[in-house]
Design a protein around this motif. Structure first.
Motif, PDB file in Angstrom:
ATOM      1  N   ASN A  56      -2.401  -5.479   9.202  1.00  0.00           N
ATOM      2  CA  ASN A  56      -2.101  -4.870  10.267  1.00  0.00           C
ATOM      3  C   ASN A  56      -2.414  -3.333  10.249  1.00  0.00           C
ATOM      4  N   GLU A  61       1.613  -5.584   6.715  1.00  0.00           N
ATOM      5  CA  GLU A  61       1.580  -6.957   6.912  1.00  0.00           C
ATOM      6  C   GLU A  61       0.140  -7.530   6.411  1.00  0.00           C
ATOM      7  N   MET A  62       0.112  -8.363   5.649  1.00  0.00           N
ATOM      8  CA  MET A  62      -1.255  -9.018   5.451  1.00  0.00           C
ATOM      9  C   MET A  62      -1.234 -10.541   6.036  1.00  0.00           C
ATOM     10  N   PHE A  63      -2.391 -10.940   6.482  1.00  0.00           N
ATOM     11  CA  PHE A  63      -2.622 -12.111   6.869  1.00  0.00           C
ATOM     12  C   PHE A  63      -3.825 -12.665   6.329  1.00  0.00           C
ATOM     13  N   HIS A  75      -1.356 -17.399   7.187  1.00  0.00           N
ATOM     14  CA  HIS A  75       0.022 -17.074   6.356  1.00  0.00           C
ATOM     15  C   HIS A  75       0.022 -15.586   6.320  1.00  0.00           C
ATOM     16  N   HIS A  76       1.343 -15.190   5.841  1.00  0.00           N
ATOM     17  CA  HIS A  76       1.220 -13.777   6.158  1.00  0.00           C
ATOM     18  C   HIS A  76       2.446 -13.396   4.878  1.00  0.00           C
ATOM     19  N   SER A  77       2.205 -11.992   4.476  1.00  0.00           N
ATOM     20  CA  SER A  77       3.207 -11.148   3.723  1.00  0.00           C
ATOM     21  C   SER A  77       3.629 -10.047   4.341  1.00  0.00           C
ATOM     22  N   GLU A  78       5.002  -9.383   4.089  1.00  0.00           N
ATOM     23  CA  GLU A  78       5.367  -8.173   4.762  1.00  0.00           C
ATOM     24  C   GLU A  78       5.647  -7.037   3.346  1.00  0.00           C
ATOM     25  N   TRP A 150       7.033 -13.800  14.412  1.00  0.00           N
ATOM     26  CA  TRP A 150       5.844 -14.331  15.252  1.00  0.00           C
ATOM     27  C   TRP A 150       6.149 -15.632  16.073  1.00  0.00           C
TER      28      TRP A 150
END
Length: 309
Positions: A56, A61-63, A75-78, A150
């Motif tokens: 983002n 935040e990574m997607f 998938h994601h990680s914050e 989300w």
């Protein structure tokens, strides 16, 4: 060695972007030099097929996408208190949908809307094969982040998502969308489009982006300020600059392209320091995604884009 003007311009762009943010936290403490390396081995890159890592705007935040049981799943990680959370899938469709496609995410500047490539679940049933699923025309979908979660996705309005193929959405800082479509034009085939964001989740009529090239280079990444873009064509990445509203002729990015691999999903980190991209290897006897045997995400120091050969 004297640099070309276009690469000097890009160097200045990298410097400006770098001033905006520095020392960003990634999943790997060892960052790449001019030699590409796998991005976050065992965390993002696993034995599964992975693709299209993006962050983002605020780098919190990574997607990325991963193929799970024949479905493309985002998938994601914050980043919470300086530490990245465990990787988790994002649920984009109802529980009744067992096989689905959600990939190529792109995030608005405020971090509250995600656009991505999806396939309408109503067009197939859960008995569909992987090969059949990949032949259905994809559309551009969106998901809203509400109260930190989300939500289920919905299709973007009809001016963007049509009965034809729409792929590779990229959102700019003002909310406008770039994407590819094979909707009918005088030139035919797949074209890059830009659709101005009008507010209230509405878009203006998409317009073809003229890259002034006879080859099939199509935009797959645009900087948030639309000052440069990265394209795919002839199996390689190119870079083009926006000069007073006109795009320059794309120039090849000097990456080592290995035979048998397809390179795609280019992305620039928000600090301008790293070029992130995906590559996949196909079974030579099976075309398209049905024949993909391996998918990986790499990153490399962005200075690579400035090297001359």
């Amino acid at each position: 060695m004297k640099k070309s003007n276009i690469y000097i311009s890009f160097l200045l762009l990298i410097i400006l972007l770098g001033c905006k943010s520095s020392n960003l936290s990634y999943f790997d403490k060892t960052h790449p030099s001019t030699t590409p390396k796998l991005f976050a081995p065992t965390i993002v890159n696993t034995e599964s097929i992975e693709l299209n890592v993006v962050f983002n705007y605020n780098h919190t935040e990574m997607f990325f996408s991963r193929i799970v049981d024949n479905s493309f799943v985002i998938h994601h990680s914050e980043l919470i208190d300086g530490k990245w959370s465990n990787i988790k899938p994002i649920k984009m469709y109802p529980d009744t949908i067992l096989v689905s496609i959600a990939c190529d995410p792109t995030i608005t500047k405020d971090g509250k809307t995600m656009y991505f490539l999806g396939v309408d679940p109503k067009l197939y049933n859960n008995d569909i094969t992987r090969e059949e699923l990949y032949t259905i025309p994809p559309d551009i979908y969106k998901s809203k982040k509400v109260d930190g979660k989300w939500g289920l996705a919905s299709k973007v309005d009809f001016s963007v998502s049509t009965e034809y193929f729409e792929t590779y959405p990229v959102v700019t800082s003002d909310g406008s969308l770039y994407f590819r479509s094979n909707r009918p034009t005088k030139n035919g085939g797949m074209q890059t489009y830009r659709s101005q964001y009008l507010g209230n989740e509405k878009f203006a009529t998409p317009r073809v982006v003229d890259l002034k090239t006879e080859s099939k280079e199509l935009i797959t990444y645009v900087s948030p300020d639309e000052q440069y873009a990265i394209t795919n064509g002839q199996g390689k990445f190119q870079i083009t600059f926006n000069k007073n509203g006109e795009w320059t002729k794309p120039k090849e990015i000097p990456l080592t392209y290995e035979s048998g691999w397809r390179y795609y999903c280019p992305y620039m980190s928000s600090d301008g320091k790293y070029f992130i991209y995906s590559r996949r290897y196909n079974n030579p006897e099976i075309k398209g995604w049905a024949g993909v045997e391996k998918g990986e995400v790499y990153w490399v120091n962005a200075n690579l884009l400035l090297n001359e050969k």
